[in-house]
Motif scaffolding. Structure first.
Motif, PDB file in Angstrom:
ATOM      1  N   THR A  42      33.141  37.365 -18.031  1.00 61.16           N
ATOM      2  CA  THR A  42      33.270  36.914 -16.297  1.00 61.16           C
ATOM      3  C   THR A  42      34.709  37.079 -16.054  1.00 61.16           C
ATOM      4  O   THR A  42      35.207  37.570 -15.207  1.00 61.16           O
ATOM      5  CB  THR A  42      32.431  35.769 -16.121  1.00 61.16           C
ATOM      6  OG1 THR A  42      30.945  35.981 -16.309  1.00 61.16           O
ATOM      7  CG2 THR A  42      32.667  35.820 -14.523  1.00 61.16           C
ATOM      8  N   ALA A 121      27.438  37.137 -10.884  1.00 62.64           N
ATOM      9  CA  ALA A 121      25.992  36.853 -10.801  1.00 62.64           C
ATOM     10  C   ALA A 121      25.378  38.326 -11.193  1.00 62.64           C
ATOM     11  O   ALA A 121      24.475  38.244 -12.016  1.00 62.64           O
ATOM     12  CB  ALA A 121      25.676  36.509  -9.682  1.00 62.64           C
ATOM     13  N   LEU A 124      25.739  39.062 -14.930  1.00 63.40           N
ATOM     14  CA  LEU A 124      24.988  37.972 -15.947  1.00 63.40           C
ATOM     15  C   LEU A 124      23.581  38.588 -15.588  1.00 63.40           C
ATOM     16  O   LEU A 124      22.798  38.708 -16.779  1.00 63.40           O
ATOM     17  CB  LEU A 124      25.059  36.758 -15.311  1.00 63.40           C
ATOM     18  CG  LEU A 124      24.198  35.679 -16.054  1.00 63.40           C
ATOM     19  CD1 LEU A 124      24.759  35.687 -17.630  1.00 63.40           C
ATOM     20  CD2 LEU A 124      24.297  34.213 -15.467  1.00 63.40           C
ATOM     21  N   ILE A 155      19.915  30.155 -18.919  1.00 64.27           N
ATOM     22  CA  ILE A 155      20.507  30.223 -17.707  1.00 64.27           C
ATOM     23  C   ILE A 155      21.441  29.202 -17.011  1.00 64.27           C
ATOM     24  O   ILE A 155      22.256  29.642 -16.530  1.00 64.27           O
ATOM     25  CB  ILE A 155      19.232  30.348 -16.792  1.00 64.27           C
ATOM     26  CG1 ILE A 155      18.322  31.916 -17.019  1.00 64.27           C
ATOM     27  CG2 ILE A 155      19.299  30.347 -15.235  1.00 64.27           C
ATOM     28  CD1 ILE A 155      17.020  31.616 -16.408  1.00 64.27           C
ATOM     29  N   LEU A 156      21.138  27.843 -17.304  1.00 60.91           N
ATOM     30  CA  LEU A 156      21.698  26.878 -16.664  1.00 60.91           C
ATOM     31  C   LEU A 156      23.174  26.942 -17.441  1.00 60.91           C
ATOM     32  O   LEU A 156      24.218  26.784 -16.455  1.00 60.91           O
ATOM     33  CB  LEU A 156      21.156  25.393 -17.002  1.00 60.91           C
ATOM     34  CG  LEU A 156      22.096  24.549 -16.339  1.00 60.91           C
ATOM     35  CD1 LEU A 156      22.116  24.209 -14.813  1.00 60.91           C
ATOM     36  CD2 LEU A 156      21.347  23.019 -16.844  1.00 60.91           C
ATOM     37  N   ASP A 158      24.772  29.340 -18.802  1.00 64.05           N
ATOM     38  CA  ASP A 158      25.438  30.608 -18.315  1.00 64.05           C
ATOM     39  C   ASP A 158      26.133  30.736 -16.661  1.00 64.05           C
ATOM     40  O   ASP A 158      27.109  30.955 -16.328  1.00 64.05           O
ATOM     41  CB  ASP A 158      24.523  32.129 -18.477  1.00 64.05           C
ATOM     42  CG  ASP A 158      24.770  32.399 -19.892  1.00 64.05           C
ATOM     43  OD1 ASP A 158      25.635  31.924 -20.664  1.00 64.05           O
ATOM     44  OD2 ASP A 158      23.778  33.018 -20.334  1.00 64.05           O
ATOM     45  N   VAL A 159      25.169  29.951 -15.988  1.00 58.14           N
ATOM     46  CA  VAL A 159      25.521  29.799 -14.550  1.00 58.14           C
ATOM     47  C   VAL A 159      26.791  28.849 -14.566  1.00 58.14           C
ATOM     48  O   VAL A 159      27.712  28.884 -13.724  1.00 58.14           O
ATOM     49  CB  VAL A 159      24.443  29.190 -13.758  1.00 58.14           C
ATOM     50  CG1 VAL A 159      24.937  28.431 -12.381  1.00 58.14           C
ATOM     51  CG2 VAL A 159      23.303  30.171 -13.467  1.00 58.14           C
ATOM     52  N   ALA A 163      30.576  29.765 -13.357  1.00 56.03           N
ATOM     53  CA  ALA A 163      31.149  28.957 -12.180  1.00 56.03           C
ATOM     54  C   ALA A 163      32.377  28.504 -12.611  1.00 56.03           C
ATOM     55  O   ALA A 163      33.212  28.074 -11.547  1.00 56.03           O
ATOM     56  CB  ALA A 163      30.158  27.560 -11.871  1.00 56.03           C
TER      57      ALA A 163
END
Length: 183
Positions: A42, A121, A124, A155-156, A158-159, A163
């Motif tokens: 990212t 996003a 991902l 998920i959490l 990677d978010v 971020a």
């Protein structure tokens, strides 16, 4: 012009090294290990020019596929690309291409944190889709089991990684932009 090419080559080489180091930071979580690759991908996609970031990801995948120990657990080889977790690897390139397309569509808004967050996003989501489908196909797991094993636990985390990567890349890109105008 040669200065720009030299700079791009240096950025690509450093990016491949960052991707390798981010893969070596590994915590096993079932069939798919936790690494820092989502953060680094990212960051690269947003901090570098699309040609540079996508070239770095492609070179990373090629070098790993031919056997250099660049993937998680200091492993390499074509077996990693075509194996159960390989979809996540080549998903980096597909997701990066999708993220670059989002930023190209955004044009003048591409420098905004919102546009960059949307691109991250999309990146991902594409990585998850590629990884999830290959994990299901190669391992023989059903789609629900593959999602539960290869996507849901990440998920959490990677978010959180994206971020953190979005504003970091934004700051780095702004810093390089400030240097260009100062010359």
């Amino acid at each position: 012009m040669p200065n720009t090419n030299t700079r791009s080559i240096a950025f690509i080489g450093l990016s491949v090294a960052l991707l390798a180091v981010s893969a070596w930071i590994t915590i096993p979580l079932g069939p798919v290990p936790f690494t820092m690759q989502v953060f680094v991908c990212t960051f690269l996609l947003l901090a570098l020019e699309p040609r540079e970031s996508l070239s770095a990801i492609a070179l990373y995948l090629v070098l790993g596929a031919v056997g250099l120990p660049l993937f998680s657990g200091m492993s390499g080889g074509i077996g990693k690309i075509v194996g159960p977790t390989g979809g996540f690897l080549w998903g980096f390139l597909l997701g990066g291409t999708a993220a670059a397309a989002v930023l190209a569509i955004a044009k003048e808004r591409a420098e905004s944190l919102v546009a960059q967050g949307i691109a991250a996003a999309v990146f991902l989501l594409v990585v998850y889709l590629a990884g999830w489908l290959q994990l299901a196909a190669v391992s023989g797991m059903g789609l629900v089991a593959a999602f539960a094993a290869g996507v849901a636990p990440f998920i959490l985390l990677d978010v959180i990684k994206i971020a953190l990567a979005v504003p970091t890349a934004h700051a780095v890109r702004a810093g390089f932009g400030a240097r260009k105008t100062a010359r």
